[in-house]
Design a protein around this motif. Structure first.
Motif, PDB file in Angstrom:
ATOM      1  N   TRP A  55      13.804  -7.969 -33.154  1.00  0.00           N
ATOM      2  CA  TRP A  55      12.513  -7.471 -33.670  1.00  0.00           C
ATOM      3  C   TRP A  55      11.489  -7.656 -32.562  1.00  0.00           C
ATOM      4  O   TRP A  55      11.295  -8.771 -32.057  1.00  0.00           O
ATOM      5  N   ILE A  87      -0.659 -10.276 -42.145  1.00  0.00           N
ATOM      6  CA  ILE A  87      -0.539 -11.721 -41.950  1.00  0.00           C
ATOM      7  C   ILE A  87      -1.942 -12.283 -41.725  1.00  0.00           C
ATOM      8  O   ILE A  87      -2.662 -11.824 -40.829  1.00  0.00           O
ATOM      9  N   ARG A  91      -1.454 -18.175 -40.666  1.00  0.00           N
ATOM     10  CA  ARG A  91      -0.177 -18.174 -41.415  1.00  0.00           C
ATOM     11  C   ARG A  91       0.974 -17.812 -40.490  1.00  0.00           C
ATOM     12  O   ARG A  91       0.885 -16.847 -39.716  1.00  0.00           O
ATOM     13  N   GLY A  92       2.069 -18.546 -40.593  1.00  0.00           N
ATOM     14  CA  GLY A  92       3.264 -18.232 -39.812  1.00  0.00           C
ATOM     15  C   GLY A  92       3.023 -18.354 -38.313  1.00  0.00           C
ATOM     16  O   GLY A  92       1.995 -18.857 -37.858  1.00  0.00           O
ATOM     17  N   CYS A  94       2.874 -15.806 -36.096  1.00  0.00           N
ATOM     18  CA  CYS A  94       1.895 -14.807 -35.634  1.00  0.00           C
ATOM     19  C   CYS A  94       0.473 -15.262 -35.927  1.00  0.00           C
ATOM     20  O   CYS A  94      -0.417 -15.154 -35.068  1.00  0.00           O
ATOM     21  N   HIS A 115       6.558 -20.646 -41.465  1.00  0.00           N
ATOM     22  CA  HIS A 115       7.186 -19.473 -40.836  1.00  0.00           C
ATOM     23  C   HIS A 115       7.441 -18.389 -41.883  1.00  0.00           C
ATOM     24  O   HIS A 115       7.908 -18.667 -42.985  1.00  0.00           O
ATOM     25  N   CYS A 118      10.794 -12.529 -42.166  1.00  0.00           N
ATOM     26  CA  CYS A 118      10.912 -11.100 -42.484  1.00  0.00           C
ATOM     27  C   CYS A 118      12.380 -10.688 -42.455  1.00  0.00           C
ATOM     28  O   CYS A 118      12.769  -9.729 -43.098  1.00  0.00           O
ATOM     29  N   GLU A 125      11.573 -17.541 -31.931  1.00  0.00           N
ATOM     30  CA  GLU A 125      10.510 -16.541 -31.897  1.00  0.00           C
ATOM     31  C   GLU A 125       9.499 -16.882 -30.805  1.00  0.00           C
ATOM     32  O   GLU A 125       9.274 -18.058 -30.511  1.00  0.00           O
ATOM     33  N   ASP A 144      11.440 -11.629 -32.122  1.00  0.00           N
ATOM     34  CA  ASP A 144      12.366 -12.490 -32.864  1.00  0.00           C
ATOM     35  C   ASP A 144      13.747 -12.393 -32.230  1.00  0.00           C
ATOM     36  O   ASP A 144      14.175 -11.307 -31.835  1.00  0.00           O
TER      37      ASP A 144
END
Ligand code: SME
Length: 170
Positions: A55, A87, A91-92, A94, A115, A118, A125, A144
């Motif tokens: 990804w 997003i 968060r996560g 990114c 994390h 997806c 990552e 990813d």
């Protein structure tokens, strides 16, 4: 005799692969001002760079939300399985890159608090912040990998240099 089609990147070191792809991206984009065209070209030329990458793409800072005081990313050009659409900053992986404006290298995404999974194949990552020439954050670039620990300082240096030369120069 078996005809084996070799990738033009076969046999190159990681640093050489980034140099080669940087040259290709800048040659293709010469004179092209459109930001989405620039992002799509980066994705096209980077997504096949390394076998474990599955990804590769951008999450862009949403200017409409930003003008309403909300810091949120929305998915941009990408190559891979279906990515989540939005997003929130923080968060996560990114969102962490967007909030801190620092590259995030995560060797094991399962150990990263918050994390966002997806695709269950993701094991490591890297997320690189993307700035415009005035230093404003405009996006993050996310890769990813199916492998654990796929990303290191060479990936950080290579990807940060590409994002700088494509989006922050000029
Ligand atoms: N894993 C990311 C979400 C985006 S997908 O990987 C495409 C994260 O935690 O921010």
């Amino acid at each position: 005799m078996v005809d084996v089609a070799l990738s033009p990147l076969a046999g190159l070191s990681k640093a050489e692969i980034y140099q080669e792809i940087t040259r290709d991206i800048l040659a293709v984009l010469d004179g092209e001002p459109d930001r989405v065209a620039r992002m799509a070209t980066c994705v096209s030329l980077l997504s096949g760079a390394f076998d474990s990458w599955f990804w590769t793409g951008f999450y862009m800072v949403d200017p409409v939300k930003q003008s309403a005081g909300i810091d949120e990313l929305v998915v941009g050009p990408y190559n891979g399985t279906l990515g989540c659409l939005r997003i929130a900053f923080g968060r996560g992986v990114c969102g962490a890159a967007a909030a801190t404006r620092q590259t995030q290298i995560v060797a094991d995404v399962h150990a990263f608090p918050g994390h966002i999974a997806c695709d269950s194949r993701s094991n490591s990552e890297i997320v690189v912040p993307v700035f415009d020439p005035r230093g404003n954050l405009i996006a993050v670039f996310d890769v990813d990998s199916e492998a654990f620990g796929a990303f290191d300082e060479e990936d950080r240096d290579g990807l940060e240099a590409i994002m700088k030369s494509v989006f922050a120069t000029g």
